[in-house]
Structures are given as C-alpha cells and as structure tokens.
Design a protein around this motif. Structure first.
Motif, PDB file in Angstrom:
ATOM      1  N   ASP A 199       5.025   2.748   9.646  1.00  7.17           N
ATOM      2  CA  ASP A 199       4.135   4.102   9.488  1.00  7.17           C
ATOM      3  C   ASP A 199       2.432   4.528  10.006  1.00  7.17           C
ATOM      4  O   ASP A 199       1.552   4.143   9.105  1.00  7.17           O
ATOM      5  N   GLU A 200       2.246   5.149  11.285  1.00  3.03           N
ATOM      6  CA  GLU A 200       1.315   4.880  11.008  1.00  3.03           C
ATOM      7  C   GLU A 200       0.569   6.199  10.838  1.00  3.03           C
ATOM      8  O   GLU A 200      -0.994   6.187  10.395  1.00  3.03           O
ATOM      9  N   SER A 201       0.713   6.975  10.314  1.00  6.46           N
ATOM     10  CA  SER A 201       0.279   7.897   9.152  1.00  6.46           C
ATOM     11  C   SER A 201      -0.925   7.921   8.031  1.00  6.46           C
ATOM     12  O   SER A 201      -0.987   8.292   7.700  1.00  6.46           O
ATOM     13  N   GLN A 202       0.371   6.599   7.084  1.00  8.05           N
ATOM     14  CA  GLN A 202      -0.099   5.748   6.265  1.00  8.05           C
ATOM     15  C   GLN A 202      -1.676   5.180   6.520  1.00  8.05           C
ATOM     16  O   GLN A 202      -2.333   4.378   5.461  1.00  8.05           O
ATOM     17  N   ARG A 248     -19.267   5.053  -1.213  1.00  9.84           N
ATOM     18  CA  ARG A 248     -18.694   4.532  -2.124  1.00  9.84           C
ATOM     19  C   ARG A 248     -16.895   5.276  -2.096  1.00  9.84           C
ATOM     20  O   ARG A 248     -16.166   4.925  -2.829  1.00  9.84           O
ATOM     21  N   ASP A 249     -16.402   6.204  -1.919  1.00 12.71           N
ATOM     22  CA  ASP A 249     -15.715   7.451  -1.187  1.00 12.71           C
ATOM     23  C   ASP A 249     -14.476   7.225  -0.517  1.00 12.71           C
ATOM     24  O   ASP A 249     -14.083   7.589  -0.150  1.00 12.71           O
ATOM     25  N   LEU A 250     -15.354   6.061   0.424  1.00 16.25           N
ATOM     26  CA  LEU A 250     -14.229   4.742   2.230  1.00 16.25           C
ATOM     27  C   LEU A 250     -12.923   5.111   1.037  1.00 16.25           C
ATOM     28  O   LEU A 250     -12.669   4.289   0.776  1.00 16.25           O
ATOM     29  N   PRO A 251     -12.066   5.122   2.304  1.00 21.96           N
ATOM     30  CA  PRO A 251     -10.190   4.768   1.890  1.00 21.96           C
ATOM     31  C   PRO A 251      -9.908   3.660   2.096  1.00 21.96           C
ATOM     32  O   PRO A 251     -10.877   3.273   2.997  1.00 21.96           O
ATOM     33  N   TYR A 297       4.048  -3.010   9.228  1.00 30.35           N
ATOM     34  CA  TYR A 297       4.983  -3.381  10.082  1.00 30.35           C
ATOM     35  C   TYR A 297       6.192  -2.996   9.637  1.00 30.35           C
ATOM     36  O   TYR A 297       6.958  -2.853   9.446  1.00 30.35           O
ATOM     37  N   ASP A 298       7.187  -3.038  10.526  1.00 27.39           N
ATOM     38  CA  ASP A 298       8.502  -2.216  10.560  1.00 27.39           C
ATOM     39  C   ASP A 298       9.341  -4.062  10.350  1.00 27.39           C
ATOM     40  O   ASP A 298       8.817  -5.091  11.220  1.00 27.39           O
ATOM     41  N   GLU A 299       9.270  -3.991   9.113  1.00 27.57           N
ATOM     42  CA  GLU A 299      10.397  -5.747   9.076  1.00 27.57           C
ATOM     43  C   GLU A 299      11.706  -5.887   9.665  1.00 27.57           C
ATOM     44  O   GLU A 299      11.901  -7.228   9.627  1.00 27.57           O
ATOM     45  N   THR A 300      11.990  -4.378  10.438  1.00 27.67           N
ATOM     46  CA  THR A 300      13.162  -4.991  10.768  1.00 27.67           C
ATOM     47  C   THR A 300      13.308  -4.604  12.669  1.00 27.67           C
ATOM     48  O   THR A 300      13.736  -3.785  13.412  1.00 27.67           O
TER      49      THR A 300
END
Length: 310
Positions: free
Chosen positions: A57-60, A72-75, A81-84
């Motif tokens: 899920d590249e949006s995450q 200090r506020d950097l994400p 990766y897809d597990e299957t």
C-alpha cells in the motif's frame, strides 16, 4: 512421305528430363515476423519460477516537506510488501517430429530432411508462442489487463482520439501499440480522413505507422471476431516496470531462447523422433504497463490461424 530431318528438334519436355531444377526449401504461409516476441524484453528465469513482488500500500508511505527547525515533526514510515506475491511458472509449447530413416537417408540432397522438418516445426511452435503471449488463460496479456485499463472505441473504427485515450492510460514511457494489420489499416484511413495521416518510421528494415511517435506494430495473432478486434499499448522492461517475457536459459538440447530439441530415439519401424519444447511466460509488472482499446471495428476477417469467415 518421309519427314524432313532438318525440321525436327528436341522438344522442351524431353530436354527438361536432363536438366537440374533449382529448388527452394519448403515455404510456409503461416510464418510471420512475430514482432511481439522480438520487441519484448526477455528475462531469464531460474528454476522456471518468477516471483513478482509488489508494494502492499504505497499510500501509507509518509513524507513531508519541512523547514530545518521542524525536524522533530518529520514522519516516520516504512514501505510494506505484499506477503503473497504472484508467482509465474513457465508453460511449454511442445510437439514431436517423426521422420522415417529411409526418407532422411535417401532424400536429403540438396536439403537435409531432418533439418527442414525441425525448422518448420520450430517456426510453427514460435507462432503458437506469440498467440499464447496474448491469449493464454493464465499469463496472456489480454487476460491480465486491469479493468481500469480497458476502454472502448468512441465511433467503432479506431480514431486518433481512441489512441490518445490509450496513451493517457500508459503515459509513462509507452513502447508500442500492438494491433491486427487490418486494425492498423483502419486507423490509417481514419487518421488520413481527419487530415492527420500517421507518419512512418523504419525499424529492423521494415516500415511502421506511428501515432504520437509510438509505432503501431502488427500481429495477426490478435483475433478478429464478428468484425471487431483490440488494439493494445504496452510499456516494456523490468527497469520501467513494464511488460516482460520470461524464459528458461540453459536447457538441455538448447536450440534457442527457451527452446529445446531432444533426440528421442529410433523405434523398430525405423521412425526417428525429436521432441521440440518451448518454455515461456509473460508478466505485467504493474497495472498501468498495458491498456487495451476494445470493440475496434475492421470487418469480418480472420483469426491467427488464417481461418477466414464471414
């Protein structure tokens, strides 16, 4: 009254009995350039398995643009990766060629009978390979196009607007359109009618029509049914996250890329047998690597086996 010998001459029919005819090797109508096979990048596969890993899920994957005092506020993030992941297995196109030893012994001049039999069988297998790359129920291109990558013609006949819509779906470094020759001809007529005749380029010593600089590559393996067919647009190559062909290198009896020819022996009836096998598959690395224009009207003609029908 006796015939005048001065008026007699050896006739052509009798004279030809003493002449050697210049012979050709056997010619086969069904052999084509197989441009799809030539233009695809081919990836060697170890042990016949190709695992396609994708990001889950590249949006995450979080990013931010901040000033130095906001460090200090950097994400904090990671890429999951897809597990299957999907695994592709090479499939085989095979045939067995039988040749009577009497034929190969007695009738192999000027052309070797074994060589010609194998050559023609290999050509037939390679033609089938190109059809499988399009229609195989597991890995075939037409069975692995995402729903959002499918569009229909606006007017029935393929138009410049239709091909432009395909480009919007495969806009990241598109490589080539793929279409039946009659679909390319139909597009050429529509583009010319609108005053924008498609330019021609030369590749591999052959001319190709183009649209927006992208070549329209012909193949008779794209079927025409009830006067309708499809036009595809592909991006190719692993580095471009495109479409790639898969093959097995280092086969026993290797005769070419993914192609094996094995001698199977001679039976008690003096029949010599050869097993011909071609191992291949195809993978679409990401969904937007290919798109298809459907319901393209060209008339009721033929499929890849040259079976004409109305």
């Amino acid at each position: 009254m006796a015939e005048n010998p001065s008026h007699l001459a050896l006739g052509d029919l009798a004279a030809r009995q003493l002449a050697n005819a210049t012979k050709t090797p056997p010619q086969m109508l069904g052999i084509t350039p197989r441009w799809l096979v030539h233009l695809l990048p081919w990836v060697p596969v170890e042990a016949g398995i190709y695992r396609l890993n994708r990001v889950k899920d590249e949006s995450q994957v979080l990013t931010a643009c901040s000033q130095p005092e906001d460090e200090r506020d950097l994400p904090e993030t990671f890429v999951n990766y897809d597990e299957t992941p999907r695994e592709y297995y090479l499939s085989a196109v095979t045939t067995v060629v039988d040749i009577h030893s009497r034929v190969s012994d007695l009738y192999s001049s000027p052309y070797n009978q074994v060589t010609e039999q194998l050559r023609l069988a290999i050509e037939t297998i390679k033609e089938r390979q190109e059809a499988e790359l399009l229609y195989n129920p597991d890995y075939g291109l037409l069975n692995n196009i995402a729903p959002g990558q499918r569009i229909s013609t606006l007017t029935g006949a393929p138009t410049p607007d239709d091909l432009d819509e395909l480009i919007t779906l495969v806009w990241k470094e598109p490589a080539f359109f793929l279409a039946h020759p009659k679909a390319i001809a139909a597009f050429g007529r529509e583009a010319t009618r609108r005053g924008v005749p498609p330019p021609t380029i030369n590749m591999f010593g052959s001319p190709f029509l183009t649209w927006r600089g992208i070549p329209l590559v012909p193949t008779n393996k794209l079927q025409i049914q009830d006067g309708k067919t499809q036009i595809l647009l592909l991006r190719t190559g692993e580095s471009r996250r495109g479409v790639v062909g898969l093959y097995q290198p280092g086969l026993p009896g290797e005769y070419g890329m993914g192609l094996s020819v094995k001698f199977m022996g001679i039976n008690r009836k003096a029949i010599t047998s050869y097993l011909i096998s071609l191992y291949c598959s195809l993978a679409v690395l990401v969904e937007d690597a290919v798109a298809v224009l459907e319901n393209v009207e060209v008339g009721k003609y033929h499929d890849y086996k040259h079976e004409y029908r109305k």
